[in-house]
Design a protein around this motif. Sequence first.
Motif, PDB file in Angstrom:
ATOM      1  N   ILE A  27       0.838  -1.210   0.000  1.00  0.00           N
ATOM      2  CA  ILE A  27       0.000   0.000   0.000  1.00  0.00           C
ATOM      3  C   ILE A  27       0.868   1.253   0.000  1.00  0.00           C
ATOM      4  O   ILE A  27       0.650   2.188  -0.795  1.00  0.00           O
ATOM      5  N   THR A  28       1.863   1.289   0.872  1.00  0.00           N
ATOM      6  CA  THR A  28       2.731   2.467   0.966  1.00  0.00           C
ATOM      7  C   THR A  28       3.551   2.657  -0.305  1.00  0.00           C
ATOM      8  O   THR A  28       3.679   3.774  -0.814  1.00  0.00           O
ATOM      9  N   ALA A  29       4.115   1.570  -0.835  1.00  0.00           N
ATOM     10  CA  ALA A  29       5.000   1.665  -2.006  1.00  0.00           C
ATOM     11  C   ALA A  29       4.240   2.145  -3.238  1.00  0.00           C
ATOM     12  O   ALA A  29       4.752   2.982  -4.006  1.00  0.00           O
ATOM     13  N   ILE A  30       3.034   1.653  -3.454  1.00  0.00           N
ATOM     14  CA  ILE A  30       2.267   2.057  -4.639  1.00  0.00           C
ATOM     15  C   ILE A  30       1.911   3.538  -4.570  1.00  0.00           C
ATOM     16  O   ILE A  30       2.031   4.279  -5.566  1.00  0.00           O
ATOM     17  N   MET A  48      -4.170   6.975   2.972  1.00  0.00           N
ATOM     18  CA  MET A  48      -3.886   5.549   2.840  1.00  0.00           C
ATOM     19  C   MET A  48      -2.388   5.272   2.926  1.00  0.00           C
ATOM     20  O   MET A  48      -1.975   4.275   3.529  1.00  0.00           O
ATOM     21  N   ALA A  49      -1.566   6.131   2.309  1.00  0.00           N
ATOM     22  CA  ALA A  49      -0.114   5.936   2.379  1.00  0.00           C
ATOM     23  C   ALA A  49       0.369   6.027   3.819  1.00  0.00           C
ATOM     24  O   ALA A  49       1.207   5.225   4.260  1.00  0.00           O
ATOM     25  N   ASN A  50      -0.131   6.988   4.581  1.00  0.00           N
ATOM     26  CA  ASN A  50       0.260   7.112   5.985  1.00  0.00           C
ATOM     27  C   ASN A  50      -0.292   5.976   6.829  1.00  0.00           C
ATOM     28  O   ASN A  50       0.354   5.555   7.797  1.00  0.00           O
ATOM     29  N   LEU A  51      -1.465   5.460   6.467  1.00  0.00           N
ATOM     30  CA  LEU A  51      -2.001   4.297   7.167  1.00  0.00           C
ATOM     31  C   LEU A  51      -1.082   3.088   6.976  1.00  0.00           C
ATOM     32  O   LEU A  51      -0.718   2.407   7.947  1.00  0.00           O
ATOM     33  N   GLY A  52      -0.678   2.828   5.725  1.00  0.00           N
ATOM     34  CA  GLY A  52       0.240   1.722   5.473  1.00  0.00           C
ATOM     35  C   GLY A  52       1.585   1.924   6.144  1.00  0.00           C
ATOM     36  O   GLY A  52       2.167   0.982   6.699  1.00  0.00           O
ATOM     37  N   PHE A  53       2.102   3.164   6.115  1.00  0.00           N
ATOM     38  CA  PHE A  53       3.392   3.478   6.736  1.00  0.00           C
ATOM     39  C   PHE A  53       3.359   3.217   8.240  1.00  0.00           C
ATOM     40  O   PHE A  53       4.272   2.573   8.798  1.00  0.00           O
ATOM     41  N   SER A  54       2.324   3.691   8.918  1.00  0.00           N
ATOM     42  CA  SER A  54       2.241   3.499  10.369  1.00  0.00           C
ATOM     43  C   SER A  54       2.074   2.029  10.722  1.00  0.00           C
ATOM     44  O   SER A  54       2.634   1.550  11.718  1.00  0.00           O
ATOM     45  N   ARG A  55       1.350   1.286   9.888  1.00  0.00           N
ATOM     46  CA  ARG A  55       1.153  -0.133  10.188  1.00  0.00           C
ATOM     47  C   ARG A  55       2.400  -0.955   9.927  1.00  0.00           C
ATOM     48  O   ARG A  55       2.615  -1.980  10.590  1.00  0.00           O
ATOM     49  N   VAL A  56       3.208  -0.545   8.968  1.00  0.00           N
ATOM     50  CA  VAL A  56       4.476  -1.238   8.738  1.00  0.00           C
ATOM     51  C   VAL A  56       5.332  -1.184   9.999  1.00  0.00           C
ATOM     52  O   VAL A  56       5.862  -2.213  10.462  1.00  0.00           O
ATOM     53  N   PHE A  57       5.473  -0.015  10.585  1.00  0.00           N
ATOM     54  CA  PHE A  57       6.313   0.119  11.776  1.00  0.00           C
ATOM     55  C   PHE A  57       5.643  -0.481  13.008  1.00  0.00           C
ATOM     56  O   PHE A  57       6.338  -0.972  13.906  1.00  0.00           O
ATOM     57  N   LEU A  58       4.314  -0.458  13.075  1.00  0.00           N
ATOM     58  CA  LEU A  58       3.632  -1.131  14.176  1.00  0.00           C
ATOM     59  C   LEU A  58       3.883  -2.627  14.125  1.00  0.00           C
ATOM     60  O   LEU A  58       4.169  -3.260  15.155  1.00  0.00           O
TER      61      LEU A  58
END
Length: 321
Positions: A27-30, A48-58
């Motif tokens: 999600i973040t990369a796209i 959506m990009a920030n949602l994917g980014f925060s979940r990656v680190f979580l």
Amino acid sequence: MSVSKALIFEGVGCVEVLAGLVVNTFITAINLRDWWTSRKLKPYDKIMANLGFSRVFLLICFFLRIVNRISKLNVYSSPAQRCAFRTAQLLFDFASLWFAMWLCLLYFVKVTMFKNHFFVWVKLRIPQLVPPVVIITYVASFIFGFIYAFSVGETSDVMDGVNLPTNRSVYKELSYMIPLYFIGHVLPFICVSISTSLLIQTIGHHIRHVKANITGFKRPRLDAHLSAIRSAVLLEFMTISNLLATFIFHFDFYGYFEANVSVLFLVSYPLFHSLVIVTGNVKLKRVLWGIVDCVKGKLAIERCLISQHIESKRETNAQQK
């Protein structure tokens, strides 16, 4: 708990974390690729990009804690390390929930026709409101996470193997945990539930309006509307499950419930919630199917080359005979 049962829980948790990392990184990369190409993103894609980014680190935090528990490294045993790690985890935990809430609210505002002047004003200024919303979400998540991590010495946490022994410790924990988890978890849940119910009501009203005003023999295509309702119901179910698992995980001080089950729910939420978002987003779904078709094509070419190699080898052996 037996060793074999614990290993099963840890193994399933690791699989969920790794799968969630793949989905949220996708999600973040796209979205970052689109931003790099055009130097701009739609408000929905920014959230959506920030949602994917925060979940990656979580999920990285979850993975480190699972590995720490399995190997018994105790890498964050000092108070400063524990405070820093908990602050990071709560930062991304709160941020991911708030970005999921903003995503739901943004979609509701996008598809709904408002007559109220305030909502019309908000709808027209969404592109200008999204950047400060993103900044405020990260700053507020960091502040509340730091307050909790700095104020609380120990927590009842199955992933750390810690249980609170006295009622005094429980009361001290609750005095910090209840307000902060209300802001970080309950408030986003309330907003998501309200916006989801209003969204389903709006789509249902639109479906009834279309059916009532249909003319001729051609049936209206309502697949997109029904798919949106199914996705909204599924996301709401997962949000409820995550909230209940969070309360069991953090507030079951004396181990009345099987806490490892709540851990699996907590770890699975960033995976399955993001999967539903991917399947409901046209751009992400198109890219995903493109990747699947590309992989299938490469596998077909490899199988063809292998079969040709085997056939040529058979012909060579036949000629030698």
